[in-house]
Design a protein around this motif. Structure first.
Motif, PDB file in Angstrom:
ATOM      1  N   SER A  94       0.832  -1.205   0.000  1.00  0.00           N
ATOM      2  CA  SER A  94       0.000   0.000   0.000  1.00  0.00           C
ATOM      3  C   SER A  94       0.862   1.249   0.000  1.00  0.00           C
ATOM      4  O   SER A  94       1.789   1.399   0.798  1.00  0.00           O
ATOM      5  N   GLY A  95       0.548   2.155  -0.922  1.00  0.00           N
ATOM      6  CA  GLY A  95       1.278   3.400  -1.054  1.00  0.00           C
ATOM      7  C   GLY A  95       2.502   3.304  -1.935  1.00  0.00           C
ATOM      8  O   GLY A  95       3.012   4.324  -2.425  1.00  0.00           O
ATOM      9  N   LEU A  96       2.978   2.072  -2.180  1.00  0.00           N
ATOM     10  CA  LEU A  96       4.208   1.880  -2.950  1.00  0.00           C
ATOM     11  C   LEU A  96       4.011   0.937  -4.129  1.00  0.00           C
ATOM     12  O   LEU A  96       4.988   0.522  -4.753  1.00  0.00           O
ATOM     13  N   GLY A  97       2.771   0.591  -4.436  1.00  0.00           N
ATOM     14  CA  GLY A  97       2.519  -0.433  -5.447  1.00  0.00           C
ATOM     15  C   GLY A  97       2.282   0.124  -6.836  1.00  0.00           C
ATOM     16  O   GLY A  97       1.911   1.281  -7.023  1.00  0.00           O
ATOM     17  N   ASP A  98       2.481  -0.742  -7.833  1.00  0.00           N
ATOM     18  CA  ASP A  98       2.197  -0.452  -9.234  1.00  0.00           C
ATOM     19  C   ASP A  98       1.195  -1.475  -9.753  1.00  0.00           C
ATOM     20  O   ASP A  98       1.160  -2.620  -9.292  1.00  0.00           O
ATOM     21  N   ASP A  99       0.407  -1.080 -10.740  1.00  0.00           N
ATOM     22  CA  ASP A  99      -0.593  -1.973 -11.323  1.00  0.00           C
ATOM     23  C   ASP A  99      -0.143  -2.460 -12.691  1.00  0.00           C
ATOM     24  O   ASP A  99       0.306  -1.666 -13.529  1.00  0.00           O
ATOM     25  N   TRP A 100      -0.308  -3.774 -12.895  1.00  0.00           N
ATOM     26  CA  TRP A 100       0.161  -4.450 -14.108  1.00  0.00           C
ATOM     27  C   TRP A 100      -1.013  -5.127 -14.813  1.00  0.00           C
ATOM     28  O   TRP A 100      -1.994  -5.523 -14.178  1.00  0.00           O
ATOM     29  N   LEU A 101      -0.861  -5.295 -16.117  1.00  0.00           N
ATOM     30  CA  LEU A 101      -1.850  -5.993 -16.948  1.00  0.00           C
ATOM     31  C   LEU A 101      -1.191  -7.162 -17.678  1.00  0.00           C
ATOM     32  O   LEU A 101      -0.065  -7.045 -18.176  1.00  0.00           O
ATOM     33  N   TYR A 102      -1.955  -8.265 -17.748  1.00  0.00           N
ATOM     34  CA  TYR A 102      -1.536  -9.447 -18.494  1.00  0.00           C
ATOM     35  C   TYR A 102      -2.709  -9.909 -19.348  1.00  0.00           C
ATOM     36  O   TYR A 102      -3.871  -9.675 -19.009  1.00  0.00           O
TER      37      TYR A 102
ATOM     38  N   ALA B 173      -8.600   7.235 -16.922  1.00  0.00           N
ATOM     39  CA  ALA B 173      -7.898   7.083 -18.203  1.00  0.00           C
ATOM     40  C   ALA B 173      -8.539   5.925 -18.948  1.00  0.00           C
ATOM     41  O   ALA B 173      -9.241   5.086 -18.356  1.00  0.00           O
ATOM     42  N   PHE B 174      -8.308   5.874 -20.257  1.00  0.00           N
ATOM     43  CA  PHE B 174      -8.834   4.765 -21.037  1.00  0.00           C
ATOM     44  C   PHE B 174      -7.846   4.374 -22.118  1.00  0.00           C
ATOM     45  O   PHE B 174      -6.949   5.142 -22.489  1.00  0.00           O
ATOM     46  N   SER B 175      -8.018   3.157 -22.618  1.00  0.00           N
ATOM     47  CA  SER B 175      -7.137   2.618 -23.644  1.00  0.00           C
ATOM     48  C   SER B 175      -7.967   2.094 -24.800  1.00  0.00           C
ATOM     49  O   SER B 175      -8.972   1.422 -24.600  1.00  0.00           O
ATOM     50  N   THR B 176      -7.526   2.382 -26.006  1.00  0.00           N
ATOM     51  CA  THR B 176      -8.214   1.890 -27.212  1.00  0.00           C
ATOM     52  C   THR B 176      -7.543   0.652 -27.785  1.00  0.00           C
ATOM     53  O   THR B 176      -8.020   0.101 -28.779  1.00  0.00           O
ATOM     54  N   ASP B 177      -6.429   0.225 -27.173  1.00  0.00           N
ATOM     55  CA  ASP B 177      -5.671  -0.895 -27.744  1.00  0.00           C
ATOM     56  C   ASP B 177      -5.284  -1.913 -26.674  1.00  0.00           C
ATOM     57  O   ASP B 177      -4.156  -2.384 -26.635  1.00  0.00           O
ATOM     58  N   LEU B 178      -6.242  -2.243 -25.833  1.00  0.00           N
ATOM     59  CA  LEU B 178      -6.088  -3.292 -24.840  1.00  0.00           C
ATOM     60  C   LEU B 178      -4.983  -2.991 -23.834  1.00  0.00           C
ATOM     61  O   LEU B 178      -4.282  -3.869 -23.376  1.00  0.00           O
ATOM     62  N   GLY B 179      -4.813  -1.714 -23.507  1.00  0.00           N
ATOM     63  CA  GLY B 179      -3.911  -1.340 -22.440  1.00  0.00           C
ATOM     64  C   GLY B 179      -2.493  -1.023 -22.851  1.00  0.00           C
ATOM     65  O   GLY B 179      -1.663  -0.696 -21.995  1.00  0.00           O
ATOM     66  N   MET B 180      -2.182  -1.076 -24.137  1.00  0.00           N
ATOM     67  CA  MET B 180      -0.812  -0.775 -24.567  1.00  0.00           C
ATOM     68  C   MET B 180      -0.525   0.720 -24.505  1.00  0.00           C
ATOM     69  O   MET B 180       0.575   1.134 -24.129  1.00  0.00           O
ATOM     70  N   THR B 181      -1.494   1.542 -24.884  1.00  0.00           N
ATOM     71  CA  THR B 181      -1.373   2.987 -24.718  1.00  0.00           C
ATOM     72  C   THR B 181      -2.608   3.482 -23.984  1.00  0.00           C
ATOM     73  O   THR B 181      -3.680   2.879 -24.068  1.00  0.00           O
ATOM     74  N   TRP B 182      -2.448   4.598 -23.254  1.00  0.00           N
ATOM     75  CA  TRP B 182      -3.540   5.127 -22.449  1.00  0.00           C
ATOM     76  C   TRP B 182      -3.742   6.604 -22.760  1.00  0.00           C
ATOM     77  O   TRP B 182      -2.780   7.346 -23.004  1.00  0.00           O
ATOM     78  N   LEU B 183      -5.014   6.999 -22.764  1.00  0.00           N
ATOM     79  CA  LEU B 183      -5.404   8.364 -23.079  1.00  0.00           C
ATOM     80  C   LEU B 183      -6.099   8.995 -21.879  1.00  0.00           C
ATOM     81  O   LEU B 183      -6.748   8.294 -21.086  1.00  0.00           O
ATOM     82  N   ASN B 184      -6.002  10.321 -21.789  1.00  0.00           N
ATOM     83  CA  ASN B 184      -6.774  11.015 -20.761  1.00  0.00           C
ATOM     84  C   ASN B 184      -8.149  11.374 -21.312  1.00  0.00           C
ATOM     85  O   ASN B 184      -8.510  10.990 -22.432  1.00  0.00           O
ATOM     86  N   ASN B 185      -8.914  12.107 -20.547  1.00  0.00           N
ATOM     87  CA  ASN B 185     -10.291  12.411 -20.935  1.00  0.00           C
ATOM     88  C   ASN B 185     -10.383  13.190 -22.236  1.00  0.00           C
ATOM     89  O   ASN B 185     -11.409  13.154 -22.921  1.00  0.00           O
ATOM     90  N   TRP B 186      -9.310  13.876 -22.612  1.00  0.00           N
ATOM     91  CA  TRP B 186      -9.300  14.714 -23.819  1.00  0.00           C
ATOM     92  C   TRP B 186      -8.541  14.046 -24.964  1.00  0.00           C
ATOM     93  O   TRP B 186      -8.062  14.704 -25.880  1.00  0.00           O
ATOM     94  N   ASN B 187      -8.441  12.719 -24.876  1.00  0.00           N
ATOM     95  CA  ASN B 187      -7.829  11.899 -25.944  1.00  0.00           C
ATOM     96  C   ASN B 187      -6.349  12.200 -26.165  1.00  0.00           C
ATOM     97  O   ASN B 187      -5.820  11.960 -27.247  1.00  0.00           O
ATOM     98  N   GLN B 188      -5.685  12.707 -25.155  1.00  0.00           N
ATOM     99  CA  GLN B 188      -4.244  12.911 -25.236  1.00  0.00           C
ATOM    100  C   GLN B 188      -3.531  11.670 -24.713  1.00  0.00           C
ATOM    101  O   GLN B 188      -3.881  11.142 -23.658  1.00  0.00           O
ATOM    102  N   THR B 189      -2.536  11.202 -25.428  1.00  0.00           N
ATOM    103  CA  THR B 189      -1.784  10.027 -25.001  1.00  0.00           C
ATOM    104  C   THR B 189      -0.952  10.365 -23.768  1.00  0.00           C
ATOM    105  O   THR B 189      -0.164  11.319 -23.776  1.00  0.00           O
ATOM    106  N   ILE B 190      -1.130   9.588 -22.726  1.00  0.00           N
ATOM    107  CA  ILE B 190      -0.412   9.844 -21.470  1.00  0.00           C
ATOM    108  C   ILE B 190       0.438   8.658 -21.035  1.00  0.00           C
ATOM    109  O   ILE B 190       1.207   8.767 -20.072  1.00  0.00           O
ATOM    110  N   ALA B 191       0.325   7.526 -21.721  1.00  0.00           N
ATOM    111  CA  ALA B 191       1.125   6.352 -21.362  1.00  0.00           C
ATOM    112  C   ALA B 191       1.319   5.478 -22.583  1.00  0.00           C
ATOM    113  O   ALA B 191       0.413   5.341 -23.411  1.00  0.00           O
ATOM    114  N   ASN B 192       2.498   4.874 -22.672  1.00  0.00           N
ATOM    115  CA  ASN B 192       2.839   3.953 -23.754  1.00  0.00           C
ATOM    116  C   ASN B 192       3.616   2.806 -23.135  1.00  0.00           C
ATOM    117  O   ASN B 192       4.790   2.958 -22.781  1.00  0.00           O
TER     118      ASN B 192
END
Length: 488
Positions: A204-212, A285-304
């Motif tokens: 708690s407080g130090l964790g990261d979330d992963w997808l498989y 945030a949301f992803s259009t490609d199964l979590g590979m890239t993530w967008l914010n509410n204004w469709n700006q890429t914020i994660a790859n």
């Protein structure tokens, strides 16, 4: 395991006066709930405890050892939803002893449609991975498969297909495993995968979330780390859930929790300085490609994730509503996405001086609205349900029935009043801008902990029958309550 006569079941029917909207059609018992201090069955972050596939419903839960009440065993049950024998068949994994009295250590269940395997993650709170998978064909050929623990392999400390990953890095300090079926709408990005696993690595407080992602007959592959705390800002995300919309986009909402250094302190499993009082903000945030890239509410890429660039606490545009520390927001309450793609979140705040449930929702044009659930006398509730939420009280669920002509949204709310096991179901509609809340079903008792539901049974487009099944712990037993929905 059908049991229609206990007092609390009679109580369930007693308030069933809104039959035009919800009607109880069946109540069944899965087993006796272990009498631990911290509940192991029915926690809001179980995704999922009930799963329907191919005409059968499956349930995951703990029961006590037959001889030693300080030991619990992971258990699975199934039932045919049609035919002459709808009773639950159940077994326990007596080769595994669950001994920690820790409400984090739930069981989450997922099913691969492609090869009929059942997957469970269980007994996880900052420890090495506990994962089991069944033989292929168990869920695709249920009527000719004898239901027994021999269908499953041993407990694994890694995901099959990822044996090359360093377990001391990727499968250590695991908490909150969640499974989610990948819909056909996301198949363009899924290749052949049909199941997602999401989990936290780190405390708690130090964790990261992963997808498989799981590919039938092949195994698991890593999508990547999508939510990361940083050395500069030591927060970790607590997600309300992960859900796909009808386009195949993957949505996540969360609150952050600040880390407080507790080195050298004797911290209890359910308490300590890193508690929900340090939660803040409502993020998206949301992803259009199964979590590979993530967008914010204004469709700006914020994660790859391909570039190993996850979402971090300072990522642009992720905070939808700023809620301060000590503002009363809980972690992991509820999220759903309706048939029009609107994202709905249930949580709570005390930012007006009183702890209240709030509904946050994103419109089809990406506009967010934040509304407190109405209090009496505006809301007529025999349980005074919206007047009860507390800072760390029982968490509710949101359900968006896929076939609702009015695009209704249901809030399943457990009473937070002292010593109460009351439960209420409220309804609002898109036409009423989700402000027209009304109580459509209530019971004065029967929900001793946090309600869960079967998302797959509701969805007739993927083989469900449209019934709303609730997973409820009534204080002594684990029940499944089935509702017929009408939305006239």
């Amino acid at each position: 395991m059908r049991d229609l006569k206990p007092f609390w079941v009679a109580a369930l029917f007693a308030f069933d006066v809104y039959a035009a909207s919800l009607r109880v059609v069946d109540v069944t018992t899965l087993g006796q709930d272990p009498q631990t201090v911290n509940r192991l069955n029915g926690e809001s972050f179980q995704q999922d405890a009930l799963v329907t596939f191919n005409g059968y419903q499956y349930a995951a839960f703990y029961v006590n050892d037959a001889l030693n009440a300080s030991v619990r065993h992971p258990s699975l049950a199934r039932r045919a939803l049609k035919g002459q024998n709808p009773a639950w068949e159940a077994f326990s994994f007596t080769d595994y002893n669950q001994t920690e009295d820790d409400g984090h250590d739930v069981i989450s269940l997922g099913i691969s449609r492609g090869d009929g395997t059942l997957h469970i993650g269980f007994d996880q709170h900052d420890n090495g991975l506990n994962y089991r998978v069944s033989q292929a064909g168990v869920a695709t050929n249920p009527s000719i498969t004898e239901w027994s623990p021999s269908l499953f392999g041993p407990v694994l400390d890694h995901l099959p297909g990822l044996e090359s990953l360093d377990k001391s890095v990727y499968f250590v300090n695991v908490t909150y495993p969640r499974f989610l079926s990948i819909p056909a709408a996301a198949s363009a990005h899924a290749d052949k995968a049909d199941l997602i696993l999401e989990l936290r690595v780190g405390r708690s407080g130090l964790g990261d979330d992963w997808l498989y992602e799981y590919t039938p007959h092949e195994g698991w592959a890593q999508i990547g780390r999508y939510l990361e705390e940083t050395d500069e800002i030591i927060d970790n995300a607590y997600i309300n859930g992960i859900d796909f919309d009808f386009r195949g986009n993957l949505h996540a909402t969360w609150t952050y929790r600040d880390y407080v250094n507790d080195t050298g302190q004797n911290v209890a499993v359910q308490a300590g300085p890193n508690g929900p009082e340090n939660n803040h903000d409502m993020d998206f945030a949301f992803s259009t490609d199964l979590g590979m890239t993530w967008l914010n509410n204004w469709n700006q890429t914020i994660a790859n994730l391909t570039a190993q660039e996850p979402i971090v606490p300072v990522s642009a545009g992720i905070t939808i509503f700023g809620i301060p520390k000590y503002g009363g927001i809980l972690n992991q309450e509820a999220q759903t996405v309706d048939s029009e793609g609107r994202v709905h979140v249930l949580n709570r705040e005390n930012t007006t001086g009183t702890e209240r449930w709030y509904h946050y929702w994103r419109s089809t044009t990406a506009h967010w609205t934040r509304t407190a659930l109405p209090l009496a006398p505006e809301l007529v509730s025999a349980n005074n349900i919206t007047g009860t939420p507390t800072v760390i009280g029982k968490r509710g669920k949101l359900v968006a029935p896929p076939n609702s002509p009015h695009h209704s949204l249901l809030a399943i709310l457990p009473s937070n009043a002292p010593n109460s096991s009351a439960i209420s179901i409220l309804r609002s509609t898109a036409a009423g801008h989700f402000r027209d809340w009304e109580a459509v079903w209530e019971a004065p008792s029967g929900c001793g902990w946090e309600p869960l539901f079967d998302r797959y049974r509701l969805d007739t487009s993927t083989g469900g029958d449209g019934i709303l099944s609730l997973f409820l712990v009534n204080g002594t037993t684990i029940q499944v309550v089935d509702f017929e929905l009408t939305d006239e």
